[in-house]
Design an enzyme around this catalytic site. Structure first.
Site, short mmCIF file in Angstrom:
data_model
loop_
_atom_site.label_atom_id
_atom_site.label_comp_id
_atom_site.label_asym_id
_atom_site.label_seq_id
_atom_site.Cartn_x
_atom_site.Cartn_y
_atom_site.Cartn_z
N THR A 15 87.72 58.41 61.19
CA THR A 15 86.37 58.29 60.64
C THR A 15 86.12 56.91 60.02
O THR A 15 87.04 56.17 59.71
CB THR A 15 86.12 59.38 59.58
OG1 THR A 15 87.02 59.21 58.50
CG2 THR A 15 86.28 60.77 60.19
N ASP A 16 84.84 56.61 59.84
CA ASP A 16 84.42 55.35 59.23
C ASP A 16 83.95 55.60 57.79
O ASP A 16 84.11 56.70 57.26
CB ASP A 16 83.35 54.67 60.08
CG ASP A 16 82.08 55.50 60.22
OD1 ASP A 16 81.87 56.47 59.45
OD2 ASP A 16 81.27 55.18 61.11
N MET A 17 83.36 54.60 57.18
CA MET A 17 82.91 54.70 55.80
C MET A 17 81.83 55.77 55.60
O MET A 17 81.64 56.27 54.51
CB MET A 17 82.39 53.35 55.31
CG MET A 17 83.47 52.30 55.15
SD MET A 17 84.63 52.68 53.83
CE MET A 17 83.58 52.52 52.41
N GLY A 19 81.98 58.62 57.01
CA GLY A 19 82.62 59.92 57.16
C GLY A 19 82.47 60.53 58.53
O GLY A 19 82.73 61.72 58.72
N VAL A 20 82.03 59.74 59.49
CA VAL A 20 81.88 60.24 60.86
C VAL A 20 82.88 59.50 61.76
O VAL A 20 83.39 58.44 61.41
CB VAL A 20 80.45 60.08 61.40
CG1 VAL A 20 79.45 60.86 60.54
CG2 VAL A 20 80.04 58.63 61.49
#
Length: 138
Positions: A15-17, A19-20
């Protein structure tokens, strides 16, 4: 046309910042599914490299991102061979998530892989048995 389905779990590292799932990781999920598809046909990539001097490389990739996946989601990557030539395979792949009673399409890709000589990286024909196995699922 036969469909190969491979389950994937989303880990925190995917995930990225926000949250995905980071967009490039969908390509990784699709790569894993193609590797498992090939293994399911009875062919290991390391053995193809060692014994046949062949490797596969992505020649082109086109991905449409439709809906996000999040940490801990259970996904499935479905792979279909669209076309198989002597030295290439075109795939249609979808990343899906089951939500309650419906399946949600998250991303879909069109991936073309080339069969290459492991030393020169020039196009090379697939061995007869591999090509027959690939064509059997088209």
């Amino acid at each position: 046309m036969s469909v190969f389905a491979w389950p994937i779990r989303v880990y925190f590292e995917d995930t990225d910042m926000a949250g995905v799932v980071y967009y490039a990781n969908y390509l990784k999920f699709m790569e894993r599914a193609r590797t498992e598809w090939l293994r399911g046909l009875g062919f290991e990539q390391d053995r193809l490299k060692e014994e046949e001097r062949l490797v596969f490389a992505v020649r082109s990739a086109e991905v449409d991102y439709l809906s996000p996946a999040r940490f801990n989601d259970a996904l499935v990557v479905e792979s279909r061979v669209v076309r198989a030539g002597r030295a290439s395979i075109a795939f249609a792949q979808e990343v899906l998530r089951d939500d309650d009673d419906k399946r949600v399409l998250l991303a879909q890709g069109r991936i073309k892989v080339a069969c290459l000589d492991a030393q020169t990286f020039k196009p090379a024909a697939m061995p007869r048995l591999l090509l027959e196995a690939v064509n059997s699922v088209c």
